[in-house]
Design an enzyme around this catalytic site. Structure first.
Site, PDB file in Angstrom:
ATOM      1  N   CYS B  74       0.832  -1.202   0.000  1.00 37.92           N
ATOM      2  CA  CYS B  74       0.000   0.000   0.000  1.00 37.92           C
ATOM      3  C   CYS B  74       0.868   1.253   0.000  1.00 37.92           C
ATOM      4  O   CYS B  74       1.810   1.366   0.775  1.00 37.92           O
ATOM      5  CB  CYS B  74      -0.898  -0.024   1.239  1.00 37.92           C
ATOM      6  SG  CYS B  74      -1.847   1.473   1.504  1.00 37.92           S
ATOM      7  N   CYS B  77       0.015   3.341   3.614  1.00 35.60           N
ATOM      8  CA  CYS B  77       0.512   2.862   4.906  1.00 35.60           C
ATOM      9  C   CYS B  77       1.783   2.034   4.765  1.00 35.60           C
ATOM     10  O   CYS B  77       2.266   1.459   5.733  1.00 35.60           O
ATOM     11  CB  CYS B  77      -0.552   2.041   5.629  1.00 35.60           C
ATOM     12  SG  CYS B  77      -0.872   0.433   4.878  1.00 35.60           S
ATOM     13  N   ASP B 297      31.530   2.053  55.324  1.00 34.04           N
ATOM     14  CA  ASP B 297      32.649   1.361  54.666  1.00 34.04           C
ATOM     15  C   ASP B 297      32.413  -0.146  54.685  1.00 34.04           C
ATOM     16  O   ASP B 297      31.653  -0.652  55.508  1.00 34.04           O
ATOM     17  CB  ASP B 297      33.967   1.652  55.408  1.00 34.04           C
ATOM     18  CG  ASP B 297      34.424   3.091  55.223  1.00 34.04           C
ATOM     19  OD1 ASP B 297      35.297   3.517  56.011  1.00 34.04           O
ATOM     20  OD2 ASP B 297      33.909   3.768  54.321  1.00 34.04           O
TER      21      ASP B 297
END
Lengths: 192, 481
Positions: B74, B77, B297
């Protein structure tokens, strides 16, 4: 909420306790790896080093002017006078007189250290002079950078309290330097 | 599908289109179809609304007497509108097994679609085919067919906004340069002024372009194509799931996040992995991120009722979880004596996470430390220290050497709110410290080569060191329930 008071197992620290009791200043070895740089060699690098090597023992000790290069795990290096340096050695320091002035080099004093990346910091090579130490008996000793990198900090306390160098060699450090590389062998190239 | 018995006229009566006359509708349909427009697009241009009509395409094509010989894609589209698309997307979605109940679909179409639509509009107007201003958009058509499939197979509906996203990107290389004639090639001025060929630029240029100008550069109807557009990407993205709680670290040498230097792990375990891995399994997320209200730590324990944190689970497949399942993780860590445990683990809303970072800066912390002095302290000295410790002590802390490589060199004033030192034996002491957020405790003890002033070493007038540190309390009201 249950809060059981914390207790510490001291057994693991007995040996450390004994070692440090004799020489407390060695606690810095828990935080830094110590290396050495010989300042006097810097000036003589252009001359024949063979000559200085053949001199007698006491002479060569005076000539060496050892500095410590204490490297933290993040590679930052704290530079200061080693215990065998004439200014700290029990026998050699007497005739020199006590330290009356620590004169930092102009480029050190004027350096800009700011920001996270410290981009404008003073660039140093191992031979760069950081400061000149003056004694009561008019003797002078130069302290050099020892590593190639950027200046992070110079010890301003020594300007108002020059005696700190001899009273506490670790608090009386000269400068803190950030090396250009993470490679230990490259960082310590100028060291012994 | 068998052709239904209903004649076209009945069909026409029941559905709204752009036409009043059934013959005109039929003629328009044939004309469009002959110009390489697919049945989907024919129906769109005829003005049919999204609905059952689009599902009865073969039936309607027959009624409209559209020949079946059209093989090329198409031109309107680009061959995108076909039901295989929905099958493709839905089957991929089902593979992932997201447990979402609604989804939003994002679609990126080739830029030529916009140009071709204008071309179609011009074709229609020159052939007296009325085009509705609200005719079905290609994107809406795609969303329609996918949502039909999704609700049928997955019980999920397409909405405007959702935590679940499906993003589709279509590419059509054959027509990729079709929009170029609209773009100004302004190379003479500096690059910043040059108009890019972005979607917005093209849409704007098209609006400003007159019909004559358009037809001078582009055919109407649009040129035929030999390849259909390709669905290049189908991406699934889910809004992150947030789990909050407090964590305890009962053993040393566990970092908060994986600690790797030169490819090797420095610490075997990390808080984030111990909590994150079971949650990753439960939520089937791609990855996780732990954010704590501050850090300790690796060699420091976190005791008391723990440190507030949240864990972000990124792209979770399962979000509908029972509190019991979350609780099981907490229970399991306890049962297995894991070095890291959690308390009050629960699902939280994204807004609830703000508190974590805010609290980091202004909440105080309580610590307990094993401290060593070069010489045992006299009773008087110890009393003196404790007396000073009852009042606030303000420290001037230069950036600690151990973080100086990554933090700006500053002197930060920090408060020790309370200090208590107790003798254990010999040169060993236990210190209890309450301090302002951001205070470096280890440096307060040994003085960091005189760069933290005052320090405990200075107060005792002895070389001091810290052998162990524990965080006893992090005051922050979190999680919410």
């Amino acid at each position: 909420m249950d809060s059981v008071p914390i207790t510490y197992e001291l057994g693991a620290y007995e040996q450390l306790d004994r070692q440090l009791q004799a020489q407390p200043e060695l606690y810095v070895n828990r935080y830094f790896a110590e290396h050495f740089y010989e300042c006097a060699l810097a000036g003589k690098r252009k001359l024949e080093q063979v000559e200085s090597a053949s001199e007698d023992a006491s002479n060569s000790v005076i000539n060496r002017e050892r500095q410590y290069v204490r490297m933290a795990p993040n590679k930052l290096c704290v530079i200061g006078l080693a215990s065998s340096h004439p200014l700290l050695d029990a026998e050699l320091k007497g005739p020199l007189g006590e330290i009356v002035k620590v004169e930092f080099a102009d480029n050190v004093v004027n350096s800009v250290i700011k920001g996270k990346s410290k981009k404008q910091s003073l660039r140093l090579t191992p031979d760069t002079k950081l400061c000149t130490i003056h004694t009561a008996n008019d003797k002078q000793f130069i302290v050099r950078a020892a590593v190639k990198g950027k200046l992070m900090e110079w010890n301003q306390r020594l300007e108002s309290d020059p005696g700190l160098v001899q009273r506490s060699p670790e608090q009386g450090f000269i400068a803190i330097i950030k090396p250009n590389t993470d490679d230990n062998s490259k960082i310590l190239e100028a060291c012994v | 599908m068998a052709e239904s018995a209903e004649p076209l006229s009945g069909f026409f009566a029941r559905h709204k289109t752009a036409f009043n006359d059934i013959e005109q509708l039929q003629q328009a349909a044939v004309a469009l179809h002959k110009s390489n427009v697919c049945v989907w697009c024919v129906l769109r241009f005829l003005g049919f609304e999204l609905g059952s009509v689009y599902q009865q395409q073969t039936d309607i094509a027959a009624k409209l007497k559209l020949s079946n010989t059209n093989d090329s894609p198409c031109v309107a589209c680009l061959g995108i509108l076909n039901y295989d698309l929905a099958d493709q997307v839905v089957s991929k979605y089902r593979e992932q097994q997201f447990d979402a109940t609604d989804v939003v679909i994002g679609i990126e179409l080739p830029k030529s679609v916009v140009v071709r639509h204008r071309s179609m509009q011009l074709y229609c107007s020159s052939n007296k085919i009325p085009v509705l201003s609200d005719m079905v958009d290609i994107k809406d058509a795609i969303k329609y067919m996918i949502s039909q499939q999704l609700s049928r197979q997955c019980d999920i509906h397409v909405v405007g906004e959702s935590g679940m996203r499906i993003d589709l990107v279509f590419i059509h290389s054959e027509s990729s340069s079709e929009c170029q004639f609209l773009v100004k090639q302004d190379i003479s001025r500096n690059r910043r002024n040059a108009n890019g060929d972005s979607r917005t630029t093209i849409v704007n240029e098209l609006a400003a372009c007159s019909d004559e100008k358009f037809l001078a550069s582009f055919t109407s109807p649009p040129p035929a194509i030999s390849t259909a557009a390709r669905l290049e990407t189908i991406a699934f993205k889910r809004a992150s799931l947030f789990v909050g709680g407090r964590y305890l670290k009962l053993e040393r040498n566990v970092s908060q996040t994986p600690f790797i230097i030169d490819g090797r792990r420095v610490t075997e375990f990390s808080v984030s992995e111990i909590i994150g891995e079971p949650l990753k399994l439960l939520t089937r997320c791609d990855s996780y991120n732990l954010v704590g209200s501050g850090r300790e730590d690796a060699d420091v324990r976190m005791l008391g009722d723990g440190r507030p944190f949240y864990l972000e689970c990124i792209n979770p497949r399962t979000t509908q979880l029972e509190q019991q399942q979350i609780h099981d993780i907490e229970h399991n860590l306890k049962q297995t004596n894991s070095p890291v445990q959690v308390r009050q683990l629960q699902l939280i809303k994204p807004e609830d996470t703000k508190v974590i970072k805010e609290g980091e800066e202004n909440k105080t912390k309580h610590y307990c430390a094993l401290v060593w002095f070069a010489n045992q302290l006299s009773e008087e000295k110890l009393e003196e220290i404790n007396k000073m410790g009852q009042k606030e002590i303000v420290l001037q802390q230069k950036t600690p050497i151990r973080v100086l490589h990554r933090r700006a060199p500053l002197t930060r004033p920090k408060k020790i709110l309370s200090l208590k030192v107790v003798h254990i034996r010999g040169r060993f002491y236990k210190a209890s410290i309450e301090s302002e957020a951001g205070t470096y405790i280890k440096e307060f003890v040994h003085g960091d080569l005189g760069r933290t002033v005052p320090s405990l070493a200075q107060m005792a007038n002895e070389t001091a060191d810290i052998f162990e540190l524990d965080v006893e309390k992090v005051s922050l009201d979190f999680p919410p329930s």
